[in-house]
Write a protein that holds these residues in place. Structure first.
Motif, PDB file in Angstrom:
ATOM      1  N   GLN B 113       0.823  -1.213   0.000  1.00  0.00           N
ATOM      2  CA  GLN B 113       0.000   0.000   0.000  1.00  0.00           C
ATOM      3  C   GLN B 113       0.860   1.266   0.000  1.00  0.00           C
ATOM      4  O   GLN B 113       2.088   1.197   0.022  1.00  0.00           O
ATOM      5  N   ALA B 114       0.173   2.393  -0.024  1.00  0.00           N
ATOM      6  CA  ALA B 114       0.914   3.656  -0.149  1.00  0.00           C
ATOM      7  C   ALA B 114       1.418   4.181   1.190  1.00  0.00           C
ATOM      8  O   ALA B 114       2.035   5.222   1.257  1.00  0.00           O
ATOM      9  N   ASP B 115       1.178   3.452   2.272  1.00  0.00           N
ATOM     10  CA  ASP B 115       1.611   3.919   3.593  1.00  0.00           C
ATOM     11  C   ASP B 115       3.123   4.101   3.668  1.00  0.00           C
ATOM     12  O   ASP B 115       3.870   3.384   3.019  1.00  0.00           O
ATOM     13  N   PHE B 116       3.534   5.024   4.528  1.00  0.00           N
ATOM     14  CA  PHE B 116       4.960   5.139   4.796  1.00  0.00           C
ATOM     15  C   PHE B 116       5.360   4.074   5.806  1.00  0.00           C
ATOM     16  O   PHE B 116       4.664   3.830   6.771  1.00  0.00           O
ATOM     17  N   ARG B 117       6.486   3.435   5.537  1.00  0.00           N
ATOM     18  CA  ARG B 117       6.975   2.383   6.439  1.00  0.00           C
ATOM     19  C   ARG B 117       8.337   2.808   6.952  1.00  0.00           C
ATOM     20  O   ARG B 117       9.093   3.475   6.249  1.00  0.00           O
ATOM     21  N   ALA B 118       8.649   2.383   8.151  1.00  0.00           N
ATOM     22  CA  ALA B 118       9.962   2.721   8.691  1.00  0.00           C
ATOM     23  C   ALA B 118      10.416   1.635   9.640  1.00  0.00           C
ATOM     24  O   ALA B 118       9.603   0.937  10.241  1.00  0.00           O
ATOM     25  N   THR B 119      11.714   1.490   9.742  1.00  0.00           N
ATOM     26  CA  THR B 119      12.262   0.554  10.718  1.00  0.00           C
ATOM     27  C   THR B 119      12.667   1.363  11.941  1.00  0.00           C
ATOM     28  O   THR B 119      12.743   2.588  11.888  1.00  0.00           O
ATOM     29  N   ASN B 120      12.899   0.683  13.044  1.00  0.00           N
ATOM     30  CA  ASN B 120      13.254   1.412  14.246  1.00  0.00           C
ATOM     31  C   ASN B 120      14.369   0.688  14.994  1.00  0.00           C
ATOM     32  O   ASN B 120      14.124  -0.091  15.903  1.00  0.00           O
ATOM     33  N   ALA B 121      15.601   0.950  14.575  1.00  0.00           N
ATOM     34  CA  ALA B 121      16.745   0.299  15.212  1.00  0.00           C
ATOM     35  C   ALA B 121      17.047   0.983  16.546  1.00  0.00           C
ATOM     36  O   ALA B 121      16.802   2.176  16.696  1.00  0.00           O
ATOM     37  N   PRO B 122      17.572   0.239  17.517  1.00  0.00           N
ATOM     38  CA  PRO B 122      17.815   0.826  18.836  1.00  0.00           C
ATOM     39  C   PRO B 122      18.839   1.966  18.824  1.00  0.00           C
ATOM     40  O   PRO B 122      18.766   2.865  19.654  1.00  0.00           O
ATOM     41  N   TYR B 123      19.771   1.926  17.874  1.00  0.00           N
ATOM     42  CA  TYR B 123      20.800   2.968  17.808  1.00  0.00           C
ATOM     43  C   TYR B 123      20.357   4.164  16.970  1.00  0.00           C
ATOM     44  O   TYR B 123      21.105   5.094  16.733  1.00  0.00           O
ATOM     45  N   MET B 124      19.112   4.108  16.508  1.00  0.00           N
ATOM     46  CA  MET B 124      18.495   5.177  15.735  1.00  0.00           C
ATOM     47  C   MET B 124      18.640   6.526  16.440  1.00  0.00           C
ATOM     48  O   MET B 124      18.435   6.615  17.640  1.00  0.00           O
ATOM     49  N   SER B 125      18.962   7.551  15.699  1.00  0.00           N
ATOM     50  CA  SER B 125      18.962   8.932  16.205  1.00  0.00           C
ATOM     51  C   SER B 125      19.982   9.239  17.301  1.00  0.00           C
ATOM     52  O   SER B 125      19.880  10.256  17.958  1.00  0.00           O
ATOM     53  N   LEU B 126      20.973   8.362  17.504  1.00  0.00           N
ATOM     54  CA  LEU B 126      22.010   8.707  18.473  1.00  0.00           C
ATOM     55  C   LEU B 126      23.029   9.636  17.799  1.00  0.00           C
ATOM     56  O   LEU B 126      23.248   9.561  16.608  1.00  0.00           O
ATOM     57  N   GLY B 127      23.649  10.489  18.599  1.00  0.00           N
ATOM     58  CA  GLY B 127      24.635  11.402  18.024  1.00  0.00           C
ATOM     59  C   GLY B 127      25.858  11.522  18.919  1.00  0.00           C
ATOM     60  O   GLY B 127      25.781  11.321  20.127  1.00  0.00           O
ATOM     61  N   LEU B 128      26.993  11.827  18.320  1.00  0.00           N
ATOM     62  CA  LEU B 128      28.229  12.025  19.085  1.00  0.00           C
ATOM     63  C   LEU B 128      28.666  13.472  18.934  1.00  0.00           C
ATOM     64  O   LEU B 128      28.414  14.096  17.913  1.00  0.00           O
ATOM     65  N   MET B 129      29.324  14.009  19.983  1.00  0.00           N
ATOM     66  CA  MET B 129      29.916  15.330  19.830  1.00  0.00           C
ATOM     67  C   MET B 129      31.406  15.134  19.583  1.00  0.00           C
ATOM     68  O   MET B 129      32.105  14.553  20.410  1.00  0.00           O
ATOM     69  N   ILE B 130      31.879  15.563  18.428  1.00  0.00           N
ATOM     70  CA  ILE B 130      33.313  15.450  18.137  1.00  0.00           C
ATOM     71  C   ILE B 130      33.835  16.854  17.829  1.00  0.00           C
ATOM     72  O   ILE B 130      33.510  17.431  16.794  1.00  0.00           O
ATOM     73  N   GLY B 131      34.597  17.382  18.738  1.00  0.00           N
ATOM     74  CA  GLY B 131      35.189  18.709  18.539  1.00  0.00           C
ATOM     75  C   GLY B 131      34.162  19.784  18.214  1.00  0.00           C
ATOM     76  O   GLY B 131      34.363  20.573  17.301  1.00  0.00           O
TER      77      GLY B 131
END
Lengths: 411, 287
Positions: B113-131
């Motif tokens: 169907q035309a629905d939007f699908r997405a996966t959801n990994a546990p590390y999704m949306s994590l970020g690091l601060m580097i300098g």
């Protein structure tokens, strides 16, 4: 919505050509075909908007069943049972326009219920207007649909420019120290009015806009926008776009650690799908909804919103959703107008709608001269703990507005 | 802020580069504009989505499978469809892939169907601060995987017999045939490799973004820009071009605002066609 709307111009041309060629005026057929009134609807049953279209149809069908088991539509002392005539417009604007013409000229239906989406409604309403038929649109809120001077078009949904306009009120009431906001809007005729409405009202509230950005359709990377917004440190962030845009935007906002005291977003978080996809990252967003089972409105065929929702739950085992509810109430309003006009004559039904001002279990309905619902106001939900919680109006069944939104690292 | 924008651009550019490579090798080697490539990438994404839903596994583990499925799909398409009209020239094959694209989209619509699908990994949306610069973990991973896959492909073309036969066919099909290379099979392999890499990119895409059957269409301008800027058929060229486009797109925000990001990219594309038709490292895309 956006795909089908792109062909608006072509449809307009088509309408113009058709109008020139059409000198025959078709008299709306009389209702007395064996105590039945026939209502035509061309909706998206297949194609890109099939899901939404089928939900609207479910609303129509449920209303029809309800009416037919509750005495039918009453005109001049006689009761008429409703019979629907459906066509599948394949989510395509020109097809829907053609099918609407077929419903009126060949099937000679007595009444018309509108299609799904603003773009398609703009086209079919013009056709119906040509034949002097009223279009009761369940799901058209694009302001552009109503700026064409159509006299026979009436819409369930309030215009898009008012959809999220008043949400900042809730935040300002809770925290008068809120001063700044950033706006990020999809550059699309469906979402730009959302932005115009809320920005205009924010100015009235004395808030300062520190960032305004429009992004094109198909944007799959928001990192530059988010970097720019983050540099301005706004108190509130308003985001407009379609479901996929907002999912990507919020995921990247978390990645980039963009925080604000309040997030307002439309249209996407109102879908159940939002919670399924975003899980707890979708929490705290404020968004608009027209229907919510927790509302406490009264009137119409059901005494309260709860009574309606109980009826729906008993039948389907789930709450009525946004799309089906709009389909259902469109039928209710059409019935009210016909009964008030006491006739199936389109001009009289039109006048009845134009003068209507009713309280229903969905809220208030009053139409301005453009056919927009200015009586109703969209309600506000906040996603809390992966649930849609009604936070405005402040009713007993609703929830408490959570403020300020915790930073991503504290969630 | 500028450092952040450049990092954003590089990370996005890595993905552009890799999808550009898949398009570029088919275009450069076989003179076929595969208008279905965007949707093939999304097909790979759906394979990942389906597997993660069914087996509840990390989406990254499905990468070899989506590449394998797309390899077979690509091989089949080339063998049973495109090879039949390959001699018809650019217009015919483009029309064919245009049609294939529509068929693929409709199959996706029928199934998902035309629905939007997405996966959801546990590390999704994590970020690091580097300098002082925020680096999203998933995007960094996608960037690394994209670059790695592209380098492997380059090695494959340079160091293996099959790779050499593909390059020979690209240079001169007639001479290659005289040397005993099976042109039909080489074409099938090339298309299949491009599809497989596309499928793998689909897996990487759906880890961070929602997909619908129509998402593939949004890739087309990027596919063209990267492969032409890089030089048709040139893998290092596409890599360079992808990174460059990513950075230009990202940094242009400072000067022109978000509204004109896309305009800047398209303008750049036109300038390349006029002043640099061979791309950075490669041959002209038209004769």
């Amino acid at each position: 919505m956006r795909r089908a709307c792109g062909r608006g111009l072509a449809t307009l041309l088509l309408c113009a050509v058709a109008a020139l060629g059409m000198l025959l005026f078709v008299e709306p057929a009389a209702a007395q075909s064996g105590g039945k009134v026939r209502i035509g609807a061309a909706v998206c049953l297949t194609g890109g908007m099939a899901k939404e279209g089928n939900q609207v149809k479910k609303g129509y069908d449920t209303w029809v069943e309800y009416v037919n088991t509750h005495g039918g539509i009453k005109v001049q002392g006689k009761a008429y049972n409703v019979e629907m005539v459906y066509y599948d417009d394949k989510s395509d604007t020109p097809t829907s326009a053609k099918l609407t013409e077929k419903l009126i000229t060949e099937d000679k239906v007595n009444l018309i219920l509108g299609p799904y989406s603003s773009g398609i409604t703009a086209a079919t309403a013009a056709i119906a207007e040509k034949y002097g038929y009223v279009t009761l649109a369940p799901m058209a809120n694009g302001d552009f649909v109503f700026q064409r001077g159509l006299k026979y078009l009436f819409s369930v949904l309030p215009p898009a420019s008012r959809a999220i306009k008043y949400i900042p009120d809730i935040v300002v009431k809770k925290d008068p120290t809120v001063k700044t906001y950033a706006t990020v809007m999809l550059d699309h005729f469906f979402t730009l009015p959302l932005g115009e409405g809320i920005r205009e009202h924010s100015k009235e509230l004395g808030l300062t806009e520190v960032y305004y950005g429009k992004y094109p359709t198909g944007t799959s990377d928001f990192s530059s926008i988010i970097t720019s917004v983050k540099a301005k440190k706004p108190d509130m962030i308003y985001v407009g776009g379609f479901f996929q845009d907002l999912v990507t935007f919020f995921r990247q906002a978390k990645e980039m650690d963009l925080n604000a005291k309040a997030w307002i977003a439309s249209a996407g978080p109102a879908n159940q799908n939002w919670v399924d996809v975003m899980k707890k990252d979708g929490d705290y967003v404020l968004t608009n909804t027209f229907y919510n089972p927790a509302l406490e409105f009264k009137g119409g065929p059901f005494p309260t919103t709860k009574a309606f929702n109980d009826f729906w739950r008993a039948k389907y085992g789930e709450d009525c959703d946004h799309y089906s509810s709009c389909g259902f109430i469109a039928g209710v309003l059409l019935q009210m107008a016909v009964e008030k006009a006491n006739s199936f004559e389109q001009a009289k039904i039109r006048d009845a709608l134009a003068n209507m001002d009713v309280e229903t279990f969905f809220g208030r309905f009053k139409f301005d001269e453009k056919g927009q619902n200015i009586g109703g106001r969209e309600n506000v939900m906040q996603i809390q703990n992966q649930k849609h919680i009604l936070v405005w109006p402040e009713v007993a069944a609703g929830g408490r507005f959570i403020y300020p939104v915790p930073a991503w690292k504290d969630r | 802020m500028i450092a952040q924008l450049i990092v954003n651009g590089l990370l996005q550019g890595g993905f552009y580069a890799c999808i550009g490579v898949t398009f570029s090798i088919v275009f450069g080697i076989m003179r076929i504009i595969n208008l279905a490539q965007g949707t093939q990438i999304i097909l790979g994404a759906y394979v990942t989505y389906m597997l993660t839903q069914a087996l509840q596994i990390d989406p990254l583990f499905t990468l070899p499978l989506s590449a394998a499925v797309l390899f077979l799909v690509g091989y089949g398409i080339q063998k049973y469809v495109i090879n039949l009209v390959a001699k018809g020239g650019l217009v015919i094959t483009s029309l064919l892939t245009f049609g294939l694209n529509l068929i693929l989209i409709n199959i996706l619509l029928l199934v998902w169907q035309a629905d939007f699908r997405a996966t959801n990994a546990p590390y999704m949306s994590l970020g690091l601060m580097i300098g002082g610069v925020r680096v999203p973990v998933v995007r960094l991973g996608i960037f690394a995987a994209a670059i790695l896959l592209t380098l492997c492909l380059e090695l494959f073309f340079r160091r293996t017999k099959t790779g050499n036969s593909i390059r020979a066919t690209a240079l001169n099909p007639r001479a290659a045939r005289l040397m005993g290379i099976d042109i039909g099979r080489t074409y099938c392999l090339t298309f299949a490799i491009s599809s497989a890499l596309g499928g793998a990119m689909g897996t990487l895409y759906v880890i961070s973004k929602p997909i619908s059957p129509f998402t593939g269409g949004d890739f087309l301008v990027t596919l063209f820009s990267v492969s032409i800027l890089g030089g048709l058929g040139s893998i290092p060229g596409a890599l360079l071009a992808g990174l460059l486009l990513g950075v230009v797109e990202s940094v242009s925000v400072i000067f022109f605002g978000v509204e004109y990001q896309r305009v800047v990219l398209n303008l750049l594309f036109i300038l390349i066609l006029i002043f640099l038709p061979k791309g950075l490292l490669g041959s002209r895309f038209y004769d």
